[in-house]
Structure formats: C-alpha cells, structure tokens
Scaffold this active site. Structure first.
Site, PDB file in Angstrom:
ATOM      1  CD  GLU A 126      74.977  45.227  35.389  1.00  0.00           C
ATOM      2  OE1 GLU A 126      75.238  44.452  36.328  1.00  0.00           O
ATOM      3  OE2 GLU A 126      75.137  44.961  34.198  1.00  0.00           O
ATOM      4  CE  LYS A 128      66.330  47.237  31.045  1.00  0.00           C
ATOM      5  NZ  LYS A 128      66.206  47.656  29.660  1.00  0.00           N
ATOM      6  CG  ASP A 130      67.404  52.962  25.747  1.00  0.00           C
ATOM      7  OD1 ASP A 130      66.999  51.875  25.312  1.00  0.00           O
ATOM      8  OD2 ASP A 130      66.739  54.012  25.681  1.00  0.00           O
ATOM      9  CE1 TYR A 242      73.350  42.490  29.306  1.00  0.00           C
ATOM     10  CE2 TYR A 242      74.011  44.688  28.610  1.00  0.00           C
ATOM     11  CZ  TYR A 242      73.199  43.576  28.468  1.00  0.00           C
ATOM     12  OH  TYR A 242      72.238  43.552  27.504  1.00  0.00           O
ATOM     13  CE  LYS A 330      62.891  49.393  31.806  1.00  0.00           C
ATOM     14  NZ  LYS A 330      61.750  49.661  30.981  1.00  0.00           N
ATOM     15  CB  CYS A 435      32.157  47.387  15.670  1.00  0.00           C
ATOM     16  SG  CYS A 435      33.741  47.186  14.852  1.00  0.00           S
ATOM     17  CB  CYS A 438      32.062  45.149  11.259  1.00  0.00           C
ATOM     18  SG  CYS A 438      31.689  44.653  12.942  1.00  0.00           S
ATOM     19  CB  CYS A 453      33.556  44.594  17.731  1.00  0.00           C
ATOM     20  SG  CYS A 453      32.880  43.893  16.224  1.00  0.00           S
ATOM     21  CB  CYS A 459      34.575  42.513  13.005  1.00  0.00           C
ATOM     22  SG  CYS A 459      35.410  44.092  13.250  1.00  0.00           S
TER      23      CYS A 459
HETATM   24  S1  IVH Z   1      71.098  41.590  32.110  1.00  0.00           S
HETATM   25  C1  IVH Z   1      68.530  37.519  31.678  1.00  0.00           C
HETATM   26  N1  IVH Z   1      72.173  43.943  32.281  1.00  0.00           N
HETATM   27  O1  IVH Z   1      67.853  45.093  28.957  1.00  0.00           O
HETATM   28  C2  IVH Z   1      68.613  38.980  31.379  1.00  0.00           C
HETATM   29  N2  IVH Z   1      70.529  43.627  30.607  1.00  0.00           N
HETATM   30  O2  IVH Z   1      65.062  44.547  29.498  1.00  0.00           O
HETATM   31  C3  IVH Z   1      70.017  39.432  31.223  1.00  0.00           C
HETATM   32  N3  IVH Z   1      70.137  45.589  29.220  1.00  0.00           N
HETATM   33  O3  IVH Z   1      67.614  42.321  26.872  1.00  0.00           O
HETATM   34  C4  IVH Z   1      70.071  40.866  30.932  1.00  0.00           C
HETATM   35  N4  IVH Z   1      71.598  46.893  30.201  1.00  0.00           N
HETATM   36  O4  IVH Z   1      69.291  44.133  26.246  1.00  0.00           O
HETATM   37  C5  IVH Z   1      71.283  43.194  31.643  1.00  0.00           C
HETATM   38  N5  IVH Z   1      73.280  45.964  32.538  1.00  0.00           N
HETATM   39  C6  IVH Z   1      72.381  45.216  31.899  1.00  0.00           C
HETATM   40  C7  IVH Z   1      71.625  45.706  30.825  1.00  0.00           C
HETATM   41  C8  IVH Z   1      70.696  44.887  30.209  1.00  0.00           C
HETATM   42  C9  IVH Z   1      70.701  46.800  29.232  1.00  0.00           C
HETATM   43  C10 IVH Z   1      69.075  45.189  28.297  1.00  0.00           C
HETATM   44  C11 IVH Z   1      69.283  43.863  27.617  1.00  0.00           C
HETATM   45  C12 IVH Z   1      68.057  43.066  27.953  1.00  0.00           C
HETATM   46  C13 IVH Z   1      67.088  44.126  28.320  1.00  0.00           C
HETATM   47  C14 IVH Z   1      66.024  43.602  29.245  1.00  0.00           C
END
Ligand code: IVH
Length: 754
Positions: A126, A128, A130, A242, A330, A435, A438, A453, A459
């Site tokens: 699914e 991710k 942002d 999610y 990613k 450094c 310092c 350093c 320092c």
């Molecule tokens: S599952 C145990 N699903 O990504 C982790 N996270 O980099 C459960 N995020 O903190 C997260 N879309 O804020 C999950 N479809 C998705 C997501 C997602 C965005 C974010 C979430 C998490 C961060 C981790």
C-alpha cells in the site's frame, strides 16, 4: 507598560479601553506564539500584560470582556498539549530502496519463520503516505482520545483537533470495546496550494511576512498541532487508516481482513492496498503505484509491505524500533544541480569533524535545500569508505556545479560534480588538521574514515553537542531545554556539563529572578523549566546510559547494558574490574593492525593470531578482569568496539568525575524486566544446535520478551542451555560447568502459554 497609570486611578472608560487593547495584544501574541511559531514579545512581557489584565478585571468585574484573555485557558503559551503514553508503542519502518533489498526482506521473513520454499507467504502492499501518524482510541464505539506519535512511547494529546477532521468518525458501530485505529493525517496537493495562497493573501492584506508551509507534510503537521482546535477545523486535513494499536479483540486474521474491517467501520483506507504473493508481485505493485504517483493528488514517499497473516506478524515481532514483518520500499532519491558555495566543518558530539556543503538554494523534490552532507574528507576527495575510487575520482571544490540528492527525509547528499563547469580558480579542498572550534589537533585513527578533534571536554563544540544530546528526546528529554536554550546556557557559562542542568535552580535559584531577566524567559517559562528538570531527577538506567553520549553507546546498547547490569554501580564496578582486560584487548588489536601492515600475504593469518595471543598472554590479565570482560562482550549486542569505548570513558578520570557529579543528582531506576512472572525472567540463556520448531532469531526474541538475557557463549553465568540436535562444544562446556541443559521441547513447555 511602565508608563501605564496605576490600576486604582483608572476611570471605567479608561479601564474598558485598556481591556480591549489588552485582549487584542494578547490575542496577537498568542497567535504569533502558537500559530506562527514566531513569538513577537518575550514571555516576561506576556506575563506582565496578563497580570495587568487580571488586575483591571479584579477592580472592574463588570467590564470583563466576553473574549477576556484570563478565560482563555489552554491557549496559554508553554502549556502545550498533554502527554499520552501509547499502550502499544508507535514504531517506524525499516527501508528498502532497491528490488534486491525487497527480495532480501522477503527472504529474511521466510528465514525467520523457517518456511520451506514451497510454503506460501502473502503480503499487503500500500502507498506510504507522507504525513504524520495519529492514534485514535475508541471505547464502546466512541472516539475518546487522539495522540500523535511523539517519540513512539509518548505522544501529544490532540483529541480536540482530531475531532475536527471529517475523515475521522466520532462514533462507530460494531467495533471491539477498545479499538485504537492508527493511520496518517495528510493534506492533499490542492488543499495545500489553497492554504498557502490564503496565507499569502492574508499576510499581504495586513502587511506582514507571509508564513508559508514548505510542503503538504509540514502544513498537515502545523495544522494538527494547533492549540486552538478552531484553527485545525479550518484546515482541510484528511486521514487514511492503515494500522491499529490496543485492541480488546482481534480485528481479523489477516492484515487485508483488518483493513477491510476498518473500512467497514467507516474509516477511509487506501484504495491502492493490494494482497501480493511473491516479492515480484510486491515490486510490480510498487511500479504501478510509482507510475500513478504524480496524479494521486497527495504525497507518498514509497510503498509499505506487510506480512498478511497476523499470527505470523505476531511471531515476527519487532526489532528495537521497527517491525520485522513490514518494510517501506522508498521511491528513489530526487536530484537537482546547484552551486557549491562553501564547505563548513562542524564538530560533533564525539569530536567528529563533519564537512557540510553550503549550497545556492535549490528545490529538490519540493523542498528547498541549501545544506548537504559531504560525509568525510575522503568523500570530498573522491574516495569511498575502503579507499576505492568513487565518482571516477572527481573531487568537490568550492565553486563547483554539484548534484544534490535527497531521498525521503534523509539528509541531502552531494552525489556528483560537473567538471565542465568548474571555475578555473577552484582549488582542491584542504581538510583541516586542527579543530576549527578549539584548535586542538584533529586526528584520524587507523581504519577510521573520520577525523576527530582531540580536545575532548575542552572543545566547546563537543561540549555543546554532548549537552544537546543529553537533553534530547531519547535521552533526558527535558521540556523547554532544547538545542537553542542549551547553546545559550553554555555560551553564558551556566551549563558546562550535564550535572549543571540539575544545579541550575540551586545556583541561579534566586535564579528564577536571574533567568527571568534573560531574553526569552518569563516567570512562567522559567518555572516550567525548573519543574521539567526536577521531573527528570528520576530516570531509567537505560536512558541515563544513552544520555552520557559515549561513542558507540546508542539507545539499544543503553538498554542492553541496563538490562544486563541492572544498576549504575554494578555497571561501573564491572567495567572497573574489566579494565586490565580491556587494555590487553586494545594492545592485541594494535599488534594485529601492525602485523597486518607488515605481514606478507603468505602465513599472514598465523602470524597475526600469534601476535594477538602473545600480547594477551604477556599482559598478565587478572582472571577476574578477564571474566568481567568476557561477561561484558558476551552480553548480547555489546561488541568489543563498544565495550572498549565504554571502558575508556569510565576510566578517564575527568569523564568519570563528570558522571559522578551527574549521578549524585539522580535517582536511577532499574530496568523493568519485561515479564518478571515468567520462569525465565532474569535468567541468562544460551541457544545451541538446530532448533526445529522456531528459528534461532525467533527463540532469542521470545526469550528476551519474557525477560531473559540471551548470551552467545556458555559461561559460569549461564543459567540454562537450550540445545537442539548437533549441539557441540557449548553442550560440553555447559556439562562441565554444571549448567542446566534442556532440549527445544522442554524449552517450549517451560515458556508455554506465556
Ligand atoms: S505501517 C509498525 N503503513 O511511515 C509500523 N505506516 O516510516 C506501522 N506511514 O510512522 C506503520 N504510510 O507514520 C504504515 N501505509 C502505511 C504508512 C505508514 C505512512 C508512516 C507512519 C510511520 C512511518 C514509518
């Protein structure tokens, strides 16, 4: 203010007029502080205005306004949001960037679960999103609480704000008694553009600098974290569900089933969520999502893969901060070209000299970048970590036309340089050997890419960075004492080392008066700071160890050491005892390095190990030292490099004295054994041979979750050896030492039902 007439002399007309002015000024100050994150008046002035308002109201109660500032509780500065402890921690995700890394993730999961090649293993994939994550708690179907992720353990209470988001149902039917829904708050591209446009217009109308958000993520975060929920209501936030946290009963048997259940309960789930059967299916879906990225209308930064079977998710469990059952694939980094204007050298907490590129500002993937990391001197010169040629050996010079690379929220890097645009006067960059902060020599140790350093505590840069680390969120987490304040206190000589934080009130404690007189501090914020400091006089051992900022001793090591030694005196005593062995270890390392350098290829190994054992034998290490050292490096997660660094820090008289001064202020709490009622809690266990019902990694994670320590080798401290078929020398050693040995079935019976 100084010129205001005494309250006793005011006529009712004057009073009414002044109350109106005060309401306007305080409301402006509030919004500058909370809404725009840019305070216009000091806390002291703010406090004075509020007091004046209260005094006038006390004399003329009838003139108290409907919008009286004294009634505006919750909107007062520095109060912020309440804290909520997450019943189930909110973790982050591991990353994969390439198809190979996705394959590796799938293989790791298969291996951990001990699946045969023919066994099926399904995932979900699914987008991710942002944005920022939010946990919504429902009890008996009613939304009772909403919390941000915070540091994963504790978040901020944003319930009132969450209630203003249309995608978040206030009441749901047919849900488990307790249901914590987790997901992402985000802002669409269209709403983001409109918001910035409105902000710009508003600013233009009032002749102020517009406060524009850099990207939809910042806009969503800034909008959710408003102390006034009415501001949040006016911001078009959205929410995708999610995941989940605390539950009174399971939602389903699979991830996909759980997501469908959440959708049926009325939550918005992402329509691009798919079930996939192989790594190739995951990658295919990733490509499809990537192709739609530009037309989705909201920002995504990758695709999240999760093991579909929830029982498998449970078995896989978590590493320190990320689940084993999920990863984020990613999107590739974004690139842009710009001019390298300057190379600055920053001195870090452990003295590392880090080159930072100052760039002509350039937009990379929607974010303006003007700084990037250059890693170290070799990287600038065109050499990689093992001395190999990188970028065809092209170096970076001030004035060069360079390529910036940004992947997600990672610090931007310089990836390439265009030699055809190099100015004729550009010269190779000369990395400093002293450094810049310092003046102490900055040296590079054998095998270390980083120049450091040698100034240590003298320092100022190291001292400040150490202090920033000390008060940071994962360390002492002192509210109101951030990087900026630490810099100020350090520059003024009020805080030179961690112990000084706890002396602040005593030393300057008429201090309050002194602190109040300082820029940016008022009565209230000063009191809050002292309270926040007092709160942290009681601290968990693991945090304390991590906070010391000893090189190589990170958060996980802090926890491992705390669990292993249980108290600060036990830890220091063990390290003091182990010191001769640590020194012998270092000598042996040095002998090994020298030998490696001089040895011809043939027979090299033999000579190196001879040199090593000769040195160790030579240094006549007392047996109790050898034992303490073996115990230290036998602790799971603690290797010799970390152990040596810790030993050095504790053996350095100045550092040790500073630690002693600090601990004198503290009540250090022993770590909670995860499950003290389990029969293996506190026991040291070694696994050996082949386990048939679970993998070694799973066995270890399970044992640790029950409060046991898992060691790699058998010693007198071992309580239990779990031996599968093929157990060899460890079983023999256990028998010699009289350590109890059981097989896998007996182990399972022992922990069964826990
Ligand atoms: S599952 C145990 N699903 O990504 C982790 N996270 O980099 C459960 N995020 O903190 C997260 N879309 O804020 C999950 N479809 C998705 C997501 C997602 C965005 C974010 C979430 C998490 C961060 C981790």
């Amino acid at each position: 203010m100084q010129d205001s007439p005494a309250v006793e002399t005011l006529t009712p007309e004057q009073a009414a007029q002044e109350l109106a002015q005060l309401a306007a000024r305080l409301s402006e100050a509030n919004s500058a502080y909370h809404t725009e994150d840019a305070p216009k008046i000091s806390d002291a002035e703010y406090d004075a205005l509020k007091r004046r308002n209260a005094a006038i109201e006390a004399r003329f109660p009838d003139l108290k306004r409907a919008d009286s500032p004294s009634e505006q509780v919750g909107a007062a500065p520095a109060e912020g949001f309440g804290k909520i402890r997450h019943e189930v921690a909110m973790l982050s995700l591991g990353n994969a960037f390439t198809d190979e890394e996705v394959e590796e993730f799938v293989q790791r999961v298969r291996k951990y679960l001990n699946l045969r090649p023919s066994d099926a293993l399904a995932f979900t994939a699914e987008p991710k999103i942002d944005g920022l994550s939010l946990a919504l708690r429902y009890e008996s179907g009613l939304l009772v609480q909403a919390a941000t992720r915070g540091d994963g353990a504790t978040g901020e209470n944003v319930t009132a704000n969450a209630r203003t988001i249309a995608d978040i149902p206030q009441a749901i039917e047919g849900a488990p008694e307790v249901l914590e829904v987790r997901g992402e708050v985000y802002m669409s591209h269209a709403d983001f553009e409109a918001l910035n446009k409105a902000q710009a217009e508003q600013a233009a109308a009032s002749g102020k600098e517009p406060k524009l958000f850099a990207n939809p993520r910042n806009a969503a975060a800034g909008s959710l974290r408003q102390l006034d929920p009415e501001i949040t209501r006016a911001r078009p936030l959205k929410f995708f569900a999610y995941a989940w946290g605390a539950l009174s009963e399971p939602l389903a048997e699979t991830q996909m089933g759980a997501i469908q259940r959440l959708a049926a309960l009325g939550f918005v789930t992402n329509p691009l969520t798919r079930r996939c059967d192989t790594a190739q299916d995951l990658i295919d879906h990733y490509r499809q999502i990537e192709a739609q990225r530009a037309t989705l209308g909201y920002d995504i930064d990758g695709v999240v893969y999760k093991v579909d079977d929830l029982e498998m998710q449970r078995r896989l469990g978590f590493r320190a901060t990320t689940p084993r059952w999920a990863t984020a694939h990613k999107f590739p980094a974004e690139l842009a070209w710009t001019r390298l204007e300057e190379i600055d050298i920053q001195v870090g907490r452990t003295g590392a000299l880090s080159p930072v590129a100052r760039l002509a500002p350039v937009t990379v993937g929607g974010v303006v970048v003007s700084n990037a990391t250059l890693h170290n001197e070799d990287y600038i010169a065109g050499r990689g970590a093992s001395g190999e040629v990188i970028r065809e050996g092209k170096d970076f010079r001030i004035g060069d036309w360079v390529q910036v690379y940004r992947a997600g929220d990672v610090i931007p890097k310089l990836a390439d340089v265009d030699l055809s645009k190099r100015p004729p006067e550009a010269v190779p960059f000369v990395f400093p050997e002293v450094c810049p902060e310092c003046g102490s020599p900055a040296v590079r140790e054998e095998g270390d890419a980083v120049r450091r350093c040698t100034g240590g505590v003298i320092c100022p840069a190291q001292a400040v960075e150490q202090l920033k680390h000390f008060v940071s969120r994962k360390a002492f987490d002192i509210e109101g004492l951030g990087a900026k304040q630490v810099e100020q206190f350090h520059a003024d000589g009020w805080i030179r080392e961690p112990a000084d934080v706890f002396d602040l009130k005593a030393k300057y404690g008429s201090g309050l008066q002194q602190l109040k007189n300082r820029e940016g501090w008022g009565q209230k914020s000063a009191e809050n700071l002292f309270d926040a400091i007092d709160e942290k006089r009681r601290i968990a051992l693991a945090r304390m160890i991590f906070a010391l900022g000893i090189r190589h001793v990170g958060e996980v090591a802090g926890r491992d050491l705390a669990l292993h030694y249980g108290s600060w005196p036990a830890l220091t005593e063990a390290l003091d005892t182990a010191r001769p062995a640590a020194l012998a270890h270092r000598k042996a390392d040095e002998a090994e390095i020298a030998e490696r350098a001089s040895a011809a290829d043939e027979g090299r190994r033999a000579r190196i190990s001879e040199a090593r054992s000769a040195v160790v034998a030579d240094s006549a290490v007392p047996p109790e030292a050898a034992q303490a050292w073996a115990d230290l490096i036998g602790t799971d997660g603690i290797g010799p490099t970390l152990a040596l660094s810790l030993s050095d820090a504790l053996a350095n008289p100045e550092e040790r004295a500073a630690f002693d001064r600090l601990t004198a202020h503290l009540t250090i709490e022993a770590p909670e054994a995860p499950a003290a009622d389990s029969p293996v809690a506190g026991k040291t266990i070694v696994f050996t041979g082949t386990l048939e019902k679970m993998t070694r990694a799973e066995a270890k994670a399970r044992a640790e979750s029950l409060g046991a320590k898992v060691a790699g080798s058998v010693s007198a401290k071992t309580d239990l050896l779990v031996a599968g078929p093929g157990a060899g020398s460890k079983a023999k050693k256990a028998a010699d030492l009289g350590v109890e040995t059981i097989d896998e079935d007996a182990w399972l019976a022992l922990i069964e039902g826990l």
